[in-house]
Design a protein around this motif. Structure first.
Motif, PDB file in Angstrom:
ATOM      1  N   ILE A  12      11.332   9.699   7.661  1.00 19.05           N
ATOM      2  CA  ILE A  12      11.022   9.745   9.099  1.00 19.05           C
ATOM      3  C   ILE A  12       9.970  10.825   9.381  1.00 19.05           C
ATOM      4  CG2 ILE A  12      11.996  10.253  11.391  1.00 19.05           C
ATOM      5  CD1 ILE A  12      12.746   7.495  10.227  1.00 19.05           C
ATOM      6  N   TYR A  13      10.113  11.980   8.752  1.00 21.82           N
ATOM      7  CA  TYR A  13       9.151  13.074   8.933  1.00 21.82           C
ATOM      8  C   TYR A  13       7.750  12.643   8.474  1.00 21.82           C
ATOM      9  CZ  TYR A  13       6.981  17.669   8.464  1.00 21.82           C
ATOM     10  OH  TYR A  13       6.132  18.740   8.566  1.00 21.82           O
ATOM     11  N   ALA A  14       7.702  12.019   7.311  1.00 16.93           N
ATOM     12  CA  ALA A  14       6.396  11.575   6.798  1.00 16.93           C
ATOM     13  C   ALA A  14       5.771  10.534   7.717  1.00 16.93           C
ATOM     14  CB  ALA A  14       6.544  11.021   5.386  1.00 16.93           C
ATOM     15  N   MET A  15       6.598   9.661   8.268  1.00 20.47           N
ATOM     16  CA  MET A  15       6.088   8.589   9.121  1.00 20.47           C
ATOM     17  C   MET A  15       5.569   9.130  10.456  1.00 20.47           C
ATOM     18  SD  MET A  15       5.480   5.383   9.757  1.00 20.47           S
ATOM     19  CE  MET A  15       6.391   4.362   8.649  1.00 20.47           C
ATOM     20  N   TYR A  16       6.346   9.973  11.120  1.00 20.29           N
ATOM     21  CA  TYR A  16       6.009  10.354  12.490  1.00 20.29           C
ATOM     22  C   TYR A  16       5.325  11.709  12.628  1.00 20.29           C
ATOM     23  CZ  TYR A  16       8.737   6.289  13.608  1.00 20.29           C
ATOM     24  OH  TYR A  16       9.195   5.007  13.668  1.00 20.29           O
ATOM     25  N   VAL A  17       5.580  12.637  11.720  1.00 23.03           N
ATOM     26  CA  VAL A  17       4.947  13.953  11.830  1.00 23.03           C
ATOM     27  C   VAL A  17       3.681  13.993  10.978  1.00 23.03           C
ATOM     28  CG1 VAL A  17       5.217  16.436  11.463  1.00 23.03           C
ATOM     29  CG2 VAL A  17       7.132  15.093  12.374  1.00 23.03           C
ATOM     30  N   GLU A  54       2.364  11.344   9.634  1.00 23.94           N
ATOM     31  CA  GLU A  54       1.686  10.067   9.857  1.00 23.94           C
ATOM     32  C   GLU A  54       1.114   9.525   8.550  1.00 23.94           C
ATOM     33  OE1 GLU A  54      -1.058  10.550  13.119  1.00 23.94           O
ATOM     34  OE2 GLU A  54       0.560  11.021  14.516  1.00 23.94           O
ATOM     35  N   ASP A  55       1.948   9.588   7.517  1.00 21.98           N
ATOM     36  CA  ASP A  55       1.561   9.154   6.173  1.00 21.98           C
ATOM     37  C   ASP A  55       2.513   8.041   5.742  1.00 21.98           C
ATOM     38  OD1 ASP A  55       1.080   8.814   3.455  1.00 21.98           O
ATOM     39  OD2 ASP A  55       0.770  10.958   3.091  1.00 21.98           O
ATOM     40  N   GLU A  56       2.094   6.805   5.938  1.00 22.59           N
ATOM     41  CA  GLU A  56       2.951   5.665   5.646  1.00 22.59           C
ATOM     42  C   GLU A  56       3.275   5.539   4.157  1.00 22.59           C
ATOM     43  OE1 GLU A  56       2.157   1.889   7.463  1.00 22.59           O
ATOM     44  OE2 GLU A  56       1.320   2.853   9.249  1.00 22.59           O
ATOM     45  N   ASP A  57       2.329   5.900   3.297  1.00 29.14           N
ATOM     46  CA  ASP A  57       2.581   5.812   1.859  1.00 29.14           C
ATOM     47  C   ASP A  57       3.701   6.767   1.436  1.00 29.14           C
ATOM     48  OD1 ASP A  57       0.652   3.868   1.553  1.00 29.14           O
ATOM     49  OD2 ASP A  57      -0.940   5.297   1.035  1.00 29.14           O
ATOM     50  N   LYS A  58       3.633   8.008   1.925  1.00 25.46           N
ATOM     51  CA  LYS A  58       4.696   8.975   1.609  1.00 25.46           C
ATOM     52  C   LYS A  58       6.021   8.504   2.194  1.00 25.46           C
ATOM     53  CE  LYS A  58       3.225  13.625   0.702  1.00 25.46           C
ATOM     54  NZ  LYS A  58       2.916  14.939   1.179  1.00 25.46           N
ATOM     55  N   SER A  59       5.966   8.017   3.413  1.00 21.39           N
ATOM     56  CA  SER A  59       7.180   7.535   4.072  1.00 21.39           C
ATOM     57  C   SER A  59       7.808   6.410   3.266  1.00 21.39           C
ATOM     58  CB  SER A  59       6.856   7.056   5.487  1.00 21.39           C
ATOM     59  OG  SER A  59       8.030   6.539   6.094  1.00 21.39           O
ATOM     60  N   SER A  60       6.993   5.512   2.795  1.00 17.26           N
ATOM     61  CA  SER A  60       7.484   4.387   1.995  1.00 17.26           C
ATOM     62  C   SER A  60       8.089   4.873   0.677  1.00 17.26           C
ATOM     63  CB  SER A  60       6.342   3.410   1.730  1.00 17.26           C
ATOM     64  OG  SER A  60       6.795   2.324   0.959  1.00 17.26           O
ATOM     65  N   ALA A  61       7.443   5.857   0.042  1.00 17.39           N
ATOM     66  CA  ALA A  61       7.968   6.408  -1.216  1.00 17.39           C
ATOM     67  C   ALA A  61       9.312   7.084  -0.984  1.00 17.39           C
ATOM     68  CB  ALA A  61       6.973   7.390  -1.819  1.00 17.39           C
ATOM     69  N   TYR A  62       9.426   7.838   0.117  1.00 21.46           N
ATOM     70  CA  TYR A  62      10.702   8.498   0.440  1.00 21.46           C
ATOM     71  C   TYR A  62      11.775   7.465   0.779  1.00 21.46           C
ATOM     72  CZ  TYR A  62       8.135  12.931   0.758  1.00 21.46           C
ATOM     73  OH  TYR A  62       7.369  14.044   0.477  1.00 21.46           O
ATOM     74  N   PHE A  63      11.357   6.402   1.465  1.00 16.84           N
ATOM     75  CA  PHE A  63      12.313   5.351   1.801  1.00 16.84           C
ATOM     76  C   PHE A  63      12.855   4.690   0.533  1.00 16.84           C
ATOM     77  CE2 PHE A  63      13.616   1.062   2.978  1.00 16.84           C
ATOM     78  CZ  PHE A  63      14.466   1.341   4.039  1.00 16.84           C
ATOM     79  N   ASP A  64      11.987   4.480  -0.460  1.00 20.79           N
ATOM     80  CA  ASP A  64      12.437   3.907  -1.741  1.00 20.79           C
ATOM     81  C   ASP A  64      13.440   4.831  -2.424  1.00 20.79           C
ATOM     82  OD1 ASP A  64      10.802   1.740  -1.294  1.00 20.79           O
ATOM     83  OD2 ASP A  64       9.191   2.438  -2.632  1.00 20.79           O
ATOM     84  N   LYS A  65      13.182   6.137  -2.379  1.00 22.02           N
ATOM     85  CA  LYS A  65      14.124   7.099  -2.959  1.00 22.02           C
ATOM     86  C   LYS A  65      15.451   7.072  -2.197  1.00 22.02           C
ATOM     87  CE  LYS A  65      10.787  10.241  -4.996  1.00 22.02           C
ATOM     88  NZ  LYS A  65      10.338  11.621  -5.151  1.00 22.02           N
ATOM     89  N   ARG A  66      15.351   6.893  -0.888  1.00 14.84           N
ATOM     90  CA  ARG A  66      16.574   6.792  -0.081  1.00 14.84           C
ATOM     91  C   ARG A  66      17.399   5.582  -0.499  1.00 14.84           C
ATOM     92  NH1 ARG A  66      18.219   3.793   4.345  1.00 14.84           N
ATOM     93  NH2 ARG A  66      19.939   4.762   5.446  1.00 14.84           N
ATOM     94  N   MET A  67      16.759   4.471  -0.744  1.00 11.66           N
ATOM     95  CA  MET A  67      17.494   3.264  -1.128  1.00 11.66           C
ATOM     96  C   MET A  67      18.208   3.457  -2.470  1.00 11.66           C
ATOM     97  SD  MET A  67      17.354   1.588   1.515  1.00 11.66           S
ATOM     98  CE  MET A  67      18.405   0.285   0.917  1.00 11.66           C
ATOM     99  N   LEU A  68      17.578   4.185  -3.395  1.00 13.93           N
ATOM    100  CA  LEU A  68      18.254   4.508  -4.660  1.00 13.93           C
ATOM    101  C   LEU A  68      19.467   5.398  -4.397  1.00 13.93           C
ATOM    102  CD1 LEU A  68      15.158   5.162  -6.959  1.00 13.93           C
ATOM    103  CD2 LEU A  68      16.733   3.202  -7.054  1.00 13.93           C
ATOM    104  N   SER A  69      19.315   6.329  -3.463  1.00 17.81           N
ATOM    105  CA  SER A  69      20.426   7.212  -3.093  1.00 17.81           C
ATOM    106  C   SER A  69      21.564   6.429  -2.443  1.00 17.81           C
ATOM    107  CB  SER A  69      19.952   8.307  -2.132  1.00 17.81           C
ATOM    108  OG  SER A  69      19.100   9.199  -2.771  1.00 17.81           O
ATOM    109  N   VAL A  70      21.207   5.453  -1.639  1.00 11.52           N
ATOM    110  CA  VAL A  70      22.231   4.610  -1.008  1.00 11.52           C
ATOM    111  C   VAL A  70      23.067   3.925  -2.086  1.00 11.52           C
ATOM    112  CG1 VAL A  70      22.590   2.499   0.348  1.00 11.52           C
ATOM    113  CG2 VAL A  70      21.033   4.270   1.184  1.00 11.52           C
ATOM    114  N   ASP A  71      22.403   3.386  -3.094  1.00 11.54           N
ATOM    115  CA  ASP A  71      23.128   2.730  -4.189  1.00 11.54           C
ATOM    116  C   ASP A  71      24.029   3.709  -4.929  1.00 11.54           C
ATOM    117  OD1 ASP A  71      21.939   0.316  -3.567  1.00 11.54           O
ATOM    118  OD2 ASP A  71      20.356   0.514  -5.097  1.00 11.54           O
ATOM    119  N   ARG A  72      23.517   4.917  -5.189  1.00 12.08           N
ATOM    120  CA  ARG A  72      24.333   5.938  -5.865  1.00 12.08           C
ATOM    121  C   ARG A  72      25.522   6.339  -5.003  1.00 12.08           C
ATOM    122  NH1 ARG A  72      19.319   7.894  -7.823  1.00 12.08           N
ATOM    123  NH2 ARG A  72      19.141   9.382  -6.120  1.00 12.08           N
TER     124      ARG A  72
END
Length: 158
Positions: free
Chosen positions: A65-70, A72-90
């Motif tokens: 969320i920080y990368a997306m809105y503060v 304003e870096d969609e690529d970083k936001s997407s990379a962090y979101f992917d890491k979040r999804m791995l964390s969700v599975d864990r």
């Protein structure tokens, strides 16, 4: 006459010794407390893993969320979101693993019931039901008070 009274008293005493004791008198609450305590450390270890994976999931969400809105870096936001999804599975795996750990008390059983409502957990409803039933049977067989606690009503409060 005193010999007759003594014989009657002795017979009454012997009869009292032979009568079975009520179940509540036979409960070894100290032993039961030790049995429950033996379950507490594995439960706390599993809870620590679950808490950590949950915090990790929240961390990657916040970074996204920080990368997306503060930033304003969609690529970083997407990379962090992917890491979040791995964390969700864990985290889901950690929750399923904790559900499999024997519950030390009724609060833990209630936690299992609530946690099992997540339909994406890698554990089946039948397995959860069996585990909870086994926990409830263990806790019922190992009470830590001789008398069940009664609920306080208005009459108990003056």
């Amino acid at each position: 006459m005193s010999a007759a009274v003594k014989t009657k008293a002795l017979a009454a005493f012997v009869q009292q010794c032979l009568d079975p004791l009520p179940d509540a008198v036979l409960i070894d609450t100290h032993h039961n407390q030790l049995m429950r305590q033996a379950r507490r450390l594995p439960w706390r270890k599993a809870d620590a893993v679950t808490s950590l994976t949950g915090a990790e999931t929240d961390y990657w969400y916040a970074k996204s969320i920080y990368a997306m809105y503060v930033l304003e870096d969609e690529d970083k936001s997407s990379a962090y979101f992917d890491k979040r999804m791995l964390s969700v599975d864990r985290n889901r795996q950690a929750v399923a693993d904790q559900i499999r750990v024997p519950a030390p008390d009724l609060v833990a059983v209630q936690w299992k019931r609530e946690a099992a409502k997540d339909r994406h957990l890698p554990i089946g409803a039948d397995e959860v039901a069996k585990l909870i039933a086994a926990d409830e049977a263990f806790l019922a067989a190992h009470p830590i008070t001789k008398q069940p606690r009664r609920k306080r009503g208005r009459s108990d409060h003056h």
